[in-house]
Design an enzyme around this catalytic site. Sequence first.
Site, PDB file in Angstrom:
ATOM      1  N   SER A  71      10.273  79.252 -70.832  1.00 47.39           N
ATOM      2  CA  SER A  71      10.625  78.258 -69.836  1.00 47.39           C
ATOM      3  C   SER A  71       9.372  77.465 -69.441  1.00 47.39           C
ATOM      4  CB  SER A  71      11.290  78.953 -68.642  1.00 47.39           C
ATOM      5  OG  SER A  71      11.956  78.017 -67.846  1.00 47.39           O
ATOM      6  N   ARG A 122      18.561  77.220 -54.796  1.00 48.61           N
ATOM      7  CA  ARG A 122      18.369  78.203 -55.862  1.00 48.61           C
ATOM      8  C   ARG A 122      19.704  78.574 -56.525  1.00 48.61           C
ATOM      9  NH1 ARG A 122      14.428  80.051 -59.428  1.00 48.61           N
ATOM     10  NH2 ARG A 122      14.833  82.216 -59.911  1.00 48.61           N
ATOM     11  N   ASP A 168      21.448  78.397 -74.061  1.00 44.46           N
ATOM     12  CA  ASP A 168      20.548  77.861 -73.029  1.00 44.46           C
ATOM     13  C   ASP A 168      21.038  76.469 -72.618  1.00 44.46           C
ATOM     14  OD1 ASP A 168      18.443  76.886 -71.494  1.00 44.46           O
ATOM     15  OD2 ASP A 168      16.881  77.758 -72.762  1.00 44.46           O
ATOM     16  N   HIS A 186      19.920  80.569 -70.332  1.00 45.90           N
ATOM     17  CA  HIS A 186      18.471  80.311 -70.350  1.00 45.90           C
ATOM     18  C   HIS A 186      17.641  81.591 -70.111  1.00 45.90           C
ATOM     19  CE1 HIS A 186      14.715  78.214 -69.574  1.00 45.90           C
ATOM     20  NE2 HIS A 186      14.621  78.830 -68.411  1.00 45.90           N
ATOM     21  N   ASP A 187      18.041  82.388 -69.135  1.00 47.12           N
ATOM     22  CA  ASP A 187      17.260  83.576 -68.778  1.00 47.12           C
ATOM     23  C   ASP A 187      17.314  84.689 -69.826  1.00 47.12           C
ATOM     24  OD1 ASP A 187      15.863  82.835 -66.550  1.00 47.12           O
ATOM     25  OD2 ASP A 187      17.196  83.778 -65.098  1.00 47.12           O
TER      26      ASP A 187
HETATM   27  C1  ACO Z   1      10.321  83.966 -65.516  1.00 46.68           C
HETATM   28  C2  ACO Z   1       9.294  84.651 -64.845  1.00 46.68           C
HETATM   29  O1  ACO Z   1       8.201  84.382 -65.154  1.00 46.68           O
HETATM   30  S1  ACO Z   1       9.666  85.802 -63.752  1.00 46.68           S
HETATM   31  C3  ACO Z   1      11.000  85.333 -62.813  1.00 46.68           C
HETATM   32  C4  ACO Z   1      12.113  86.292 -62.983  1.00 46.68           C
HETATM   33  N1  ACO Z   1      12.990  86.220 -61.868  1.00 46.68           N
HETATM   34  C5  ACO Z   1      13.959  85.328 -61.775  1.00 46.68           C
HETATM   35  O2  ACO Z   1      14.191  84.536 -62.641  1.00 46.68           O
HETATM   36  C6  ACO Z   1      14.731  85.369 -60.503  1.00 46.68           C
HETATM   37  C7  ACO Z   1      16.203  85.237 -60.761  1.00 46.68           C
HETATM   38  N2  ACO Z   1      16.717  86.481 -61.247  1.00 46.68           N
HETATM   39  C8  ACO Z   1      17.442  86.559 -62.329  1.00 46.68           C
HETATM   40  O3  ACO Z   1      17.729  85.543 -62.915  1.00 46.68           O
HETATM   41  C9  ACO Z   1      17.841  87.908 -62.823  1.00 46.68           C
HETATM   42  O4  ACO Z   1      17.847  88.795 -61.782  1.00 46.68           O
HETATM   43  C10 ACO Z   1      16.920  88.424 -63.926  1.00 46.68           C
HETATM   44  C11 ACO Z   1      16.863  87.383 -65.024  1.00 46.68           C
HETATM   45  C12 ACO Z   1      15.509  88.641 -63.437  1.00 46.68           C
HETATM   46  C13 ACO Z   1      17.459  89.767 -64.418  1.00 46.68           C
HETATM   47  O5  ACO Z   1      18.729  89.622 -64.909  1.00 46.68           O
HETATM   48  P1  ACO Z   1      19.676  90.896 -65.172  1.00 46.68           P
HETATM   49  O6  ACO Z   1      18.876  92.009 -65.715  1.00 46.68           O
HETATM   50  O7  ACO Z   1      20.823  90.386 -65.988  1.00 46.68           O
HETATM   51  O8  ACO Z   1      20.091  91.340 -63.726  1.00 46.68           O
HETATM   52  P2  ACO Z   1      21.336  90.839 -62.874  1.00 46.68           P
HETATM   53  O9  ACO Z   1      21.310  89.360 -62.819  1.00 46.68           O
HETATM   54  O10 ACO Z   1      22.588  91.465 -63.399  1.00 46.68           O
HETATM   55  O11 ACO Z   1      21.039  91.486 -61.453  1.00 46.68           O
HETATM   56  C14 ACO Z   1      20.213  90.886 -60.527  1.00 46.68           C
HETATM   57  C15 ACO Z   1      20.553  91.488 -59.150  1.00 46.68           C
HETATM   58  O12 ACO Z   1      21.893  91.140 -58.781  1.00 46.68           O
HETATM   59  C16 ACO Z   1      22.611  92.308 -58.387  1.00 46.68           C
HETATM   60  N3  ACO Z   1      24.014  92.108 -58.715  1.00 46.68           N
HETATM   61  C17 ACO Z   1      24.612  92.229 -59.912  1.00 46.68           C
HETATM   62  N4  ACO Z   1      25.924  91.972 -59.797  1.00 46.68           N
HETATM   63  C18 ACO Z   1      26.164  91.684 -58.501  1.00 46.68           C
HETATM   64  C19 ACO Z   1      27.336  91.342 -57.758  1.00 46.68           C
HETATM   65  N5  ACO Z   1      28.512  91.235 -58.332  1.00 46.68           N
HETATM   66  N6  ACO Z   1      27.201  91.117 -56.430  1.00 46.68           N
HETATM   67  C20 ACO Z   1      25.996  91.213 -55.831  1.00 46.68           C
HETATM   68  N7  ACO Z   1      24.856  91.561 -56.490  1.00 46.68           N
HETATM   69  C21 ACO Z   1      24.946  91.779 -57.809  1.00 46.68           C
HETATM   70  C22 ACO Z   1      21.977  93.408 -59.201  1.00 46.68           C
HETATM   71  O13 ACO Z   1      22.242  94.665 -58.623  1.00 46.68           O
HETATM   72  C23 ACO Z   1      20.524  93.031 -59.122  1.00 46.68           C
HETATM   73  O14 ACO Z   1      20.022  93.439 -57.864  1.00 46.68           O
HETATM   74  P3  ACO Z   1      18.486  93.850 -57.655  1.00 46.68           P
HETATM   75  O15 ACO Z   1      17.667  92.615 -58.019  1.00 46.68           O
HETATM   76  O16 ACO Z   1      18.377  94.208 -56.233  1.00 46.68           O
HETATM   77  O17 ACO Z   1      18.224  94.972 -58.607  1.00 46.68           O
HETATM   78  N1  HSE Z   2      14.656  82.280 -63.999  1.00 45.70           N
HETATM   79  C1  HSE Z   2      13.330  81.943 -64.375  1.00 45.70           C
HETATM   80  C2  HSE Z   2      13.267  80.850 -65.365  1.00 45.70           C
HETATM   81  C3  HSE Z   2      13.508  79.500 -64.776  1.00 45.70           C
HETATM   82  O1  HSE Z   2      13.136  78.522 -65.649  1.00 45.70           O
HETATM   83  C4  HSE Z   2      12.493  81.658 -63.162  1.00 45.70           C
HETATM   84  O2  HSE Z   2      13.034  81.546 -62.082  1.00 45.70           O
HETATM   85  O3  HSE Z   2      11.282  81.577 -63.289  1.00 45.70           O
END
Ligand code: ACO
Ligand code: HSE
Length: 364
Positions: free
Chosen positions: A146, A218, A312, A345-346
Amino acid sequence: MKIETKTAHFSSPLYLESGRILEPYEIAYETYGELNEEKSNVILVCHALSGSHHAAGTYEGDRKPGWWDGLIGDGKAIDTTRYFVICTNVIGSCFGSTGPMSESYPSLEPYRLKFPVVTIKDMIRAQMHLLSDLGIYHVRAVIGGSMGGMQALQFAVDYPNFADDIISLAATYATRPWTIAFNKVAVEAIRRDPRFKHGNYAKDDFKEEGLDGLAVGRIAGHISYLSPDSMDEKFGRNYVSNDGLFELFGRYEVERYMEYNTNNFSTIFDPLSYLYIVKAINTFNLSRGYDSLYDAVSRIKARVHLVSFSSDYLFFPSEMEHIAKMLERNGQEYTYLEVESSYGHDAFLVELDKFDQHIKDVLK
Ligand SMILES: CC(=O)SCCNC(=O)CCNC(=O)[C@H](O)C(C)(C)COP(=O)(O)OP(=O)(O)OC[C@H]1O[C@@H](n2cnc3c(N)ncnc32)[C@H](O)[C@@H]1OP(=O)(O)O
Ligand SMILES: N[C@@H](CCO)C(=O)O
């Protein structure tokens, strides 16, 4: 793996693309593995919008490891028994490097909206200063997804002799209006939130209750990181069991998910940093400063490895293919892999098993 965040202080000016100067500035970073005597085993890892320098390992007391822990570590694709891995927090971010809420000099007041606009070029120039400081002038590879993938490509063009291999995942050559429009939701939601106070909020105003504008913005971002199919798989049309179907604010699971993740996010991420980093993503254009994209790409001397993800919807595979075609036309060394994935994308953060062998092969 022992993890320690370090901070490098720079009193020399950082000349920015805008013509403005950042001085002094700090860069927070982490390293994993050992630097060899020849300093020839360095891999630079670049993070995306909301990431940080904490790419691998788990801090004491933390529930989750760094954002690419599945890829970086002993025996993993980016093998820390062989490589010395560096990941820095980009300037403009809020995890330790200089950003809009850092003290400006000489007033010692936070910059806030007086912080200069920073670009991907500026972010990598700052990283070059850090590496020079560490006596590292050449790296084995630069890798990122990204916005991290944008940085990797920018390194390839701006510093042609810097890396042997450039690995760019889920990125593009220039941010398209589609992505800028998603980002616009966040920009406007933040700006229009009265608690944002035109950037004049106190540092810990959002620790307990995040800024609504950031949480709402967001949601648009988070949608763009997933895909219709991954949402079908993750949530279906399931309804939250305790919410009534005919209650106006009763929620589908996907709504609860969005609420949970984006409300959390708004207590962790600084709204001004979000605006500045989104601006850096929007202004990314590999050809800026060169005659054309072809001119920019033809400067590259490193082997370039482009990885896209079929679902993506933020940076489409066709955008990475466009770069691949230019490299092909020019007879430059490259590989292009489109990973079959429904995650969106993620996938570059989540479906590591679909491309970690490829990274291993590239680094062999
Ligand atoms: C890119 C970088 O350099 S780092 C940045 C990484 N972070 C981000 O992008 C922030 C956004 N987060 C995300 O997109 C995702 O959480 C990811 C990509 C990090 C991980 O994705 P996945 O492994 O598929 O996790 P998922 O999206 O299923 O779960 C995320 C959270 O939602 C929660 N969740 C899942 N389903 C549900 C639901 N139905 N209702 C409420 N919460 C839920 C999970 O329990 C988890 O909680 P936690 O963070 O407290 O452990
Ligand atoms: N989900 C990732 C990728 C966004 O481009 C982030 O928040 O950094």
